[in-house]
Design an enzyme around this catalytic site. Structure first.
Site, PDB file in Angstrom:
ATOM      1  N   LEU A  68       0.852  -1.187   0.000  1.00 32.59           N
ATOM      2  CA  LEU A  68       0.000   0.000   0.000  1.00 32.59           C
ATOM      3  C   LEU A  68       0.890   1.240   0.000  1.00 32.59           C
ATOM      4  CD1 LEU A  68      -2.620  -1.282   2.593  1.00 32.59           C
ATOM      5  CD2 LEU A  68      -2.950  -0.985   0.113  1.00 32.59           C
ATOM      6  N   GLU A 106      -9.147   1.955   9.056  1.00 34.89           N
ATOM      7  CA  GLU A 106      -9.475   1.758   7.639  1.00 34.89           C
ATOM      8  C   GLU A 106      -9.455   0.262   7.333  1.00 34.89           C
ATOM      9  OE1 GLU A 106      -9.978   1.796   3.619  1.00 34.89           O
ATOM     10  OE2 GLU A 106      -8.116   0.990   4.406  1.00 34.89           O
TER      11      GLU A 106
HETATM   12  N1  LIG Z   1      -5.189   0.616  -2.100  1.00 35.03           N
HETATM   13  C1  LIG Z   1      -5.920  -0.484  -2.237  1.00 35.03           C
HETATM   14  O1  LIG Z   1      -7.091  -0.520  -1.849  1.00 35.03           O
HETATM   15  C2  LIG Z   1      -5.309  -1.688  -2.900  1.00 35.03           C
HETATM   16  C3  LIG Z   1      -6.082  -2.816  -3.175  1.00 35.03           C
HETATM   17  C4  LIG Z   1      -5.486  -3.890  -3.816  1.00 35.03           C
HETATM   18  C5  LIG Z   1      -4.151  -3.840  -4.164  1.00 35.03           C
HETATM   19  N2  LIG Z   1      -3.430  -2.721  -3.873  1.00 35.03           N
HETATM   20  C6  LIG Z   1      -2.025  -2.599  -4.273  1.00 35.03           C
HETATM   21  O2  LIG Z   1      -1.969  -2.759  -5.687  1.00 35.03           O
HETATM   22  C7  LIG Z   1      -0.783  -3.472  -6.046  1.00 35.03           C
HETATM   23  C8  LIG Z   1      -1.176  -4.785  -6.713  1.00 35.03           C
HETATM   24  O3  LIG Z   1      -2.092  -4.509  -7.751  1.00 35.03           O
HETATM   25  P1  LIG Z   1      -1.709  -4.678  -9.288  1.00 35.03           P
HETATM   26  O4  LIG Z   1      -2.708  -3.919 -10.069  1.00 35.03           O
HETATM   27  O5  LIG Z   1      -0.263  -4.354  -9.470  1.00 35.03           O
HETATM   28  O6  LIG Z   1      -1.827  -6.243  -9.495  1.00 35.03           O
HETATM   29  P2  LIG Z   1      -3.057  -7.295  -9.355  1.00 35.03           P
HETATM   30  O7  LIG Z   1      -4.211  -6.898 -10.195  1.00 35.03           O
HETATM   31  O8  LIG Z   1      -3.313  -7.601  -7.942  1.00 35.03           O
HETATM   32  O9  LIG Z   1      -2.350  -8.557  -9.975  1.00 35.03           O
HETATM   33  C9  LIG Z   1      -2.047  -8.558 -11.340  1.00 35.03           C
HETATM   34  C10 LIG Z   1      -2.011  -9.998 -11.801  1.00 35.03           C
HETATM   35  O10 LIG Z   1      -3.249 -10.621 -11.466  1.00 35.03           O
HETATM   36  C11 LIG Z   1      -3.666 -11.448 -12.531  1.00 35.03           C
HETATM   37  N3  LIG Z   1      -4.864 -10.852 -13.104  1.00 35.03           N
HETATM   38  C12 LIG Z   1      -5.352  -9.592 -12.920  1.00 35.03           C
HETATM   39  N4  LIG Z   1      -6.515  -9.436 -13.588  1.00 35.03           N
HETATM   40  C13 LIG Z   1      -6.750 -10.623 -14.192  1.00 35.03           C
HETATM   41  C14 LIG Z   1      -7.794 -11.099 -15.018  1.00 35.03           C
HETATM   42  N5  LIG Z   1      -8.840 -10.321 -15.365  1.00 35.03           N
HETATM   43  N6  LIG Z   1      -7.729 -12.376 -15.460  1.00 35.03           N
HETATM   44  C15 LIG Z   1      -6.694 -13.189 -15.114  1.00 35.03           C
HETATM   45  N7  LIG Z   1      -5.666 -12.792 -14.333  1.00 35.03           N
HETATM   46  C16 LIG Z   1      -5.708 -11.534 -13.878  1.00 35.03           C
HETATM   47  C17 LIG Z   1      -2.485 -11.509 -13.484  1.00 35.03           C
HETATM   48  O11 LIG Z   1      -1.662 -12.524 -12.946  1.00 35.03           O
HETATM   49  P3  LIG Z   1      -0.600 -13.380 -13.799  1.00 35.03           P
HETATM   50  O12 LIG Z   1       0.524 -12.438 -14.124  1.00 35.03           O
HETATM   51  O13 LIG Z   1      -0.210 -14.473 -12.837  1.00 35.03           O
HETATM   52  O14 LIG Z   1      -1.312 -13.886 -15.024  1.00 35.03           O
HETATM   53  C18 LIG Z   1      -1.856 -10.142 -13.297  1.00 35.03           C
HETATM   54  O15 LIG Z   1      -0.473 -10.088 -13.671  1.00 35.03           O
HETATM   55  C19 LIG Z   1      -0.018  -3.678  -4.750  1.00 35.03           C
HETATM   56  O16 LIG Z   1       0.842  -2.585  -4.567  1.00 35.03           O
HETATM   57  C20 LIG Z   1      -1.128  -3.681  -3.716  1.00 35.03           C
HETATM   58  O17 LIG Z   1      -0.647  -3.333  -2.415  1.00 35.03           O
HETATM   59  C21 LIG Z   1      -3.982  -1.660  -3.256  1.00 35.03           C
END
Ligand SMILES: NC(=O)c1ccc[n+]([C@@H]2O[C@H](COP(=O)([O-])OP(=O)(O)OC[C@H]3O[C@@H](n4cnc5c(N)ncnc54)[C@H](OP(=O)(O)O)[C@@H]3O)[C@@H](O)[C@H]2O)c1
Length: 190
Positions: A23, A33
């Site tokens: 985060l 939160e």
């Molecule tokens: N502030 C908040 O409320 C909040 C909430 C959630 C996360 N976060 C932050 O966001 C970051 C992570 O999020 P991100 O956007 O980088 O990654 P993410 O969406 O969590 O993960 C991405 C991976 O998920 C898989 N994926 C995503 N959508 C898909 C779909 N429609 N179908 C199949 N596979 C799918 C794929 O995996 P593969 O590469 O294995 O195919 C993709 O590379 C972190 O920093 C976390 O702490 C913050």
């Protein structure tokens, strides 16, 4: 079966949600939160059922190992690459539609209550742009932290901001000197 899709996210003023796999405000803890996130995602409307959380692979691994899977919820991880669910996850799906399909088949059909999408960015974007009844539970973090992962701004042609929502505190909140507001948006055309 058509279900309400609930997204829950905490965003910085520039719509940033993450930094270095964590985060943006890490290591600052926003304890209330986090409690809000737990309460909203964990509490089913029907006591005999369970809520489901759907998340991307990176969001799954951003949760400390000791807290995975998120307790009292069915945890579904999305990945196009993984062949088996990561250790601790209940289900793996290769795309969002397959994840929803899982909920309407087999053992989950009668067990699942609310559906919560908990990130990350591409998944939020996909759900925000879908048709159907959607709600966005947004924590507006009022302080800017450095971010490398972002979500699009809400399209106010598609969503309206609700004046209040059961269980969501109204007014300025503060944890560890960081101020924020809870907001709930609902899709206009279902
Ligand atoms: N502030 C908040 O409320 C909040 C909430 C959630 C996360 N976060 C932050 O966001 C970051 C992570 O999020 P991100 O956007 O980088 O990654 P993410 O969406 O969590 O993960 C991405 C991976 O998920 C898989 N994926 C995503 N959508 C898909 C779909 N429609 N179908 C199949 N596979 C799918 C794929 O995996 P593969 O590469 O294995 O195919 C993709 O590379 C972190 O920093 C976390 O702490 C913050």
């Amino acid at each position: 079966m058509s279900r309400i899709l609930n997204c829950i996210v905490a965003v910085c003023p520039d719509m940033g949600i993450g930094k270095n796999g964590n985060l943006p405000w890490h290591p600052i803890r926003l304890s209330n939160e986090l409690k809000h996130f737990q309460k909203m995602t964990m509490t089913p409307s029907d006591e005999g059922k369970k809520n489901v959380v759907i998340m991307g692979r990176k969001t799954w691994f951003s949760i400390p190992a000791a807290h995975r899977p998120l307790k009292n919820r069915i945890n579904i991880v999305l990945s196009r690459e993984l062949k088996t669910a990561p250790e601790g996850a209940h289900y793996l799906a290769s795309d969002f539609s397959s994840a929803l399909h899982l909920l309407d088949s087999g053992e989950l059909e009668k067990l699942v209550d609310q559906v919560w999408i908990i990130g990350g960015s591409s998944l939020y974007k996909e759900v925000m742009e879908r048709s159907g009844h959607r709600r966005l539970f947004v924590t507006r973090i009022l302080k800017q932290f450095d971010c490398d992962t972002f979500i699009p701004n809400f399209d106010m042609d598609k969503y309206k901001l609700l004046p209040e929502f059961p269980g969501v505190p109204v007014g300025l909140q503060e944890d560890n000197g960081v101020q924020y507001l809870f907001e709930v948006y609902e899709s206009i055309k279902h």
